[in-house]
Design a protein around this motif. Structure first.
Motif, short mmCIF file in Angstrom:
data_model
loop_
_atom_site.label_atom_id
_atom_site.label_comp_id
_atom_site.label_asym_id
_atom_site.label_seq_id
_atom_site.Cartn_x
_atom_site.Cartn_y
_atom_site.Cartn_z
N ALA A 1 -18.51 -2.03 6.84
CA ALA A 1 -17.37 -1.14 6.63
C ALA A 1 -16.07 -1.83 7.03
N ALA A 2 -14.99 -1.55 6.28
CA ALA A 2 -13.71 -2.24 6.57
C ALA A 2 -12.54 -1.40 6.11
N PHE A 3 -11.40 -1.63 6.77
CA PHE A 3 -10.12 -1.07 6.34
C PHE A 3 -9.20 -2.23 5.99
N GLN A 4 -8.57 -2.15 4.82
CA GLN A 4 -7.64 -3.20 4.37
C GLN A 4 -6.45 -2.56 3.68
N GLU A 5 -5.25 -2.92 4.10
CA GLU A 5 -4.01 -2.51 3.42
C GLU A 5 -2.98 -3.62 3.61
N HIS A 6 -2.52 -4.18 2.51
CA HIS A 6 -1.61 -5.32 2.59
C HIS A 6 -0.19 -4.87 2.93
N VAL A 7 0.58 -5.77 3.49
CA VAL A 7 2.02 -5.59 3.67
C VAL A 7 2.69 -6.89 3.22
N THR A 8 3.82 -6.75 2.54
CA THR A 8 4.54 -7.94 2.08
C THR A 8 5.62 -8.38 3.05
N PRO B 1 -12.90 -12.91 -3.10
CA PRO B 1 -12.63 -11.66 -3.80
C PRO B 1 -13.87 -11.10 -4.48
N VAL B 2 -14.16 -9.82 -4.24
CA VAL B 2 -15.32 -9.15 -4.82
C VAL B 2 -14.83 -7.84 -5.44
N TRP B 3 -15.34 -7.51 -6.62
CA TRP B 3 -14.89 -6.32 -7.35
C TRP B 3 -15.52 -5.08 -6.73
N THR B 4 -14.79 -4.44 -5.82
CA THR B 4 -15.23 -3.23 -5.12
C THR B 4 -14.04 -2.29 -5.01
N PRO B 5 -14.25 -1.04 -4.57
CA PRO B 5 -13.11 -0.12 -4.41
C PRO B 5 -12.10 -0.55 -3.35
N LEU B 6 -12.45 -1.48 -2.46
CA LEU B 6 -11.54 -1.88 -1.38
C LEU B 6 -10.20 -2.36 -1.91
N ASN B 7 -10.22 -3.17 -2.96
CA ASN B 7 -8.97 -3.77 -3.43
C ASN B 7 -8.14 -2.86 -4.35
N PRO B 8 -8.71 -2.12 -5.30
CA PRO B 8 -7.90 -1.14 -6.02
C PRO B 8 -7.33 -0.05 -5.12
N ALA B 9 -7.92 0.14 -3.94
CA ALA B 9 -7.35 1.08 -2.96
C ALA B 9 -6.37 0.37 -2.03
N ASP B 10 -5.97 -0.85 -2.38
CA ASP B 10 -5.01 -1.61 -1.60
C ASP B 10 -3.85 -2.05 -2.50
N LYS B 11 -4.12 -2.94 -3.43
CA LYS B 11 -3.07 -3.54 -4.25
C LYS B 11 -2.59 -2.59 -5.35
N SER B 12 -1.39 -2.89 -5.89
CA SER B 12 -0.85 -2.13 -7.01
C SER B 12 -1.66 -2.40 -8.26
N ALA B 13 -1.54 -1.51 -9.25
CA ALA B 13 -2.32 -1.63 -10.48
C ALA B 13 -2.12 -2.96 -11.20
#
Length: 338
Positions: free
Chosen positions: A180-187, A275-287
């Protein structure tokens, strides 16, 4: 759906998922305001490398974005986790595994392959009930038993309850997969709030610690702990400062706990995916960024979960990894940081 085995923690998971979204929302809004697509002529991208048993999707993917924690059933294309060409051979026959973040992504794929190798599975997840039910059905389709354990791994009480209920349901615990992990990017560094920083550390570090500490007293000689690290913990990532720090911490925790548990006969290793195609990244990065996810790897695509999961089988099984402990196994599509 089968009644949860951790009912007192179900609402905790819902509250934490809402806290995830409160961290995500202002960063999403800021990125939407600053995103400026360039009107440049489209170029034909180089073809992605395909070296597996079947072909895998490659960028550009459909543009999409999700609210946290993300849901696999909404992802397009659907992540590939079934591994139809993978044949089980009893590598985990009669064993029991507890997998966190097992509702989707890597966790789901690991659950399916563990079951195919003869393992019963406890599915720990936050609040993604539909996805978790699909994982449970997939495990049962392999002829093994599964239970659902919703709740927040950052809560030490939940960790203890999840382990105890796994043992109650199946009579033993042989493998813990911390995933389990939490990920949210900041620029911008100054946009990394204390609340955001704290949530990342609590999920990614405290969660792994709590689950491992609760599990160790039940793991037998020959038992295994497998932690999910990341390429970001090896090479860093300028927009994932807190996440990269936790993944580096997970790698250090893995090596340290491995030496600590040698006398108990418990092996501890980590898988460090790219990078792995999972919900983690679409729930982080912009479309628009999601559409190009994984394009910068040498293979020019993201991995699919079924390409990562066999590594967990390898590290979990005493048949294949009896002399392996304290190792970090990178699966990063050839990426070297260049």
């Amino acid at each position: 759906m089968t009644k949860s085995h951790t009912p007192e923690f179900e609402h905790t998971g819902e509250r934490v998922a809402q806290a995830y979204r409160e961290i995500q929302a202002p960063l999403d809004a800021q990125e939407a305001r600053s995103f400026d697509p360039k009107n440049e002529p489209a170029e034909s991208p180089p073809k992605a490398m395909q070296a597996g048993a079947r072909a895998y999707p490659a960028p550009p993917y459909p543009e999409q974005h999700q609210a946290k924690p993300g849901q696999e059933h909404r992802l397009n294309p659907a992540p590939m986790y079934e591994a139809p060409f993978y044949k089980g051979s009893g590598k985990l026959e009669g064993k029991v595994a507890l997998i966190t973040g097992a509702d989707s992504g890597i966790g789901r794929a690991v659950a399916v392959l563990f079951a195919r190798e003869g393992c019963d599975v406890a599915i720990a997840y936050l609040d993604e009930d539909r996805d978790a039910a699909e994982t449970k059905a997939a495990v049962e389709n392999e002829g093994r038993r599964a239970i659902l354990l919703p709740g927040d791994v950052a809560d030490a009480g939940y960790a203890r309850a999840a382990v105890e209920r796994t043992v109650e349901a199946f009579g033993r615990l042989d493998v813990l997969v911390n995933n389990a992990a939490f990920q949210e990017h900041v620029t911008a560094f100054e946009d990394l709030t204390p609340e955001h920083f704290d949530r990342t550390l609590r999920t990614n570090l405290y969660g792994y610690f709590h689950m491992a500490q609760a599990a160790v007293r039940h793991l037998p000689n020959g038992g295994s702990i497998i932690n999910t690290g990341s390429v970001t913990g090896l090479l860093g990532n300028k927009d994932l400062l807190d996440y990269s720090m936790t993944k580096g911490g997970i790698h250090a925790f893995t090596r340290s706990l491995a030496t600590h548990l040698i006398d108990k006969g418990i092996r501890v290793n980590a898988v460090a995916p790219g990078p792995v195609w999972t919900p983690l990244n679409p729930a982080d990065k912009s479309a628009p960024h999601v559409a190009q996810f994984g394009a910068k790897t040498p293979m020019r695509r993201a991995a699919q979960p079924e390409e990562i999961a066999p590594a967990y089988v390898f590290l979990a099984s005493p048949q294949t990894a009896s002399f392996i402990t304290g190792e970090i196994l990178p699966i990063i599509g050839g990426y070297s940081g260049g």
